[in-house]
Scaffold this active site. Structure first.
Site, PDB file in Angstrom:
ATOM      1  N   HIS A  89       0.872  -1.185   0.000  1.00 14.60           N
ATOM      2  CA  HIS A  89       0.000   0.000   0.000  1.00 14.60           C
ATOM      3  C   HIS A  89       0.903   1.226   0.000  1.00 14.60           C
ATOM      4  O   HIS A  89       1.983   1.198   0.598  1.00 14.60           O
ATOM      5  CB  HIS A  89      -0.896  -0.012   1.236  1.00 14.60           C
ATOM      6  CG  HIS A  89      -1.983   1.016   1.162  1.00 14.60           C
ATOM      7  ND1 HIS A  89      -1.746   2.347   1.418  1.00 14.60           N
ATOM      8  CD2 HIS A  89      -3.289   0.931   0.835  1.00 14.60           C
ATOM      9  CE1 HIS A  89      -2.876   3.027   1.254  1.00 14.60           C
ATOM     10  NE2 HIS A  89      -3.826   2.193   0.909  1.00 14.60           N
ATOM     11  N   GLU A 159      -3.906   2.326  -6.776  1.00  9.90           N
ATOM     12  CA  GLU A 159      -4.343   3.454  -5.948  1.00  9.90           C
ATOM     13  C   GLU A 159      -3.338   4.595  -6.093  1.00  9.90           C
ATOM     14  O   GLU A 159      -2.243   4.512  -5.535  1.00  9.90           O
ATOM     15  CB  GLU A 159      -4.353   3.069  -4.465  1.00  9.90           C
ATOM     16  CG  GLU A 159      -5.449   2.172  -4.035  1.00  9.90           C
ATOM     17  CD  GLU A 159      -5.597   2.172  -2.500  1.00  9.90           C
ATOM     18  OE1 GLU A 159      -4.879   2.932  -1.814  1.00  9.90           O
ATOM     19  OE2 GLU A 159      -6.423   1.422  -2.009  1.00  9.90           O
TER      20      GLU A 159
HETATM   21  O1  G3P Z   1      -6.721   1.238   0.589  1.00  8.13           O
HETATM   22  C1  G3P Z   1      -7.766   2.129   0.334  1.00  8.13           C
HETATM   23  C2  G3P Z   1      -7.404   3.540   0.537  1.00  8.13           C
HETATM   24  O2  G3P Z   1      -6.055   3.865   0.386  1.00  8.13           O
HETATM   25  C3  G3P Z   1      -8.306   4.494  -0.175  1.00  8.13           C
HETATM   26  O3  G3P Z   1      -8.486   5.523   0.751  1.00  8.13           O
HETATM   27  O4  G3P Z   1      -9.756   7.211   1.930  1.00  8.13           O
HETATM   28  O5  G3P Z   1      -9.312   7.466  -0.496  1.00  8.13           O
HETATM   29  O6  G3P Z   1     -10.915   5.735   0.262  1.00  8.13           O
HETATM   30  P1  G3P Z   1      -9.686   6.546   0.588  1.00  8.13           P
END
Ligand code: G3P
Length: 238
Positions: A89, A159
């Protein structure tokens, strides 16, 4: 499928982790869409015991057992009942060689035999079943690292760090990038997308762009109505 990353948000510690995991489970049962909590290490055992169902760990390190202080052992996560671990992550990055080694420890036959000898057959069987998701934060990372992931992970996630917690959904801001990444990742590998996802429309868009599911955190964990948010996010996947 939906992965709900509890991160270290204090709104999802201890009893509140249990309550949020129960909500994930309820939404799963109502919608038949798997909603999987990624809980903090110290809460894993408790959530597994009090809620049951699939629970994932947010991270795993290279050390499995023995004289290693303060590491997150994938073997202990499996023994504790985790169904999977997330690696790399962007809030907890790992060098590519480390990811490869962890996957080898979990998957290669010779290591399986070693874990069976050292930790017992039951734990070795749990280690074998432990699923792995590897997250990437750029297309370049996907391109450079993917071919080197052998044995492969069970899931790949994309991400972009700058959109995490921003409220601007990756599906809105980077649809073309998601399509390109979907093409780079082998078709049989499920791709999850996350960062800024908060509405049913974002979730729907992820599906249209070829994702197998979403990763979400702040929109659920920090909400006063997490069940409602999750029901909305799950609707496009029913
Ligand atoms: O692993 C999921 C996360 O990093 C996404 O965060 O708060 O943007 O939904 P968020």
């Amino acid at each position: 499928m939906i992965f709900v990353n509890f991160k270290l948000y204090h709104q999802a510690w201890g009893e509140r982790a249990v309550a949020l995991a129960q909500i994930c489970q309820r939404v799963s049962q109502k919608t038949k869409v798997p909603v999987i909590p990624l809980v903090a290490g110290f809460d894993l055992w408790r959530v597994k015991k009090e809620v049951g169902g699939p629970v994932w760990a947010q991270h795993g390190d290279l050390y499995f057992h023995g004289p290693h202080t303060g590491w997150q052992s994938p073997a202990l996560a499996a023994a504790t009942g985790a169904a999977g671990i997330l690696l790399n992550h962007s809030e907890h990055p790992l060098p590519p060689g480390r990811i490869r080694q962890i996957l080898a420890y979990l998957r290669r036959e010779r290591w399986r035999e070693k874990w069976a000898q050292e930790l017992g057959k039951e734990t070795a069987a749990k280690i074998k079943k432990l699923q792995v998701m590897v997250a990437f934060r750029t297309k370049g990372q996907v391109r450079r690292w993917l071919a080197r992931l052998d044995p492969p992970p069970d899931f790949v996630a994309y991400e972009p760090r700058e959109l995490i917690g921003s409220g601007r959904a990756v599906t809105e801001v980077q649809p073309a990038m998601i399509r390109r990444i979907r093409q780079l990742v082998p078709a049989s590998w499920p791709l999850l997308v996350g960062a800024g996802i908060k509405t049913a429309a974002d979730s729907q868009r992820a599906r249209e762009l070829g994702a197998a599911g979403i990763l979400v955190s702040s929109a659920v964990v920090l909400s006063f109505q997490p069940e409602k948010v999750l029901l909305d996010l799950a609707a496009p996947w029913r």
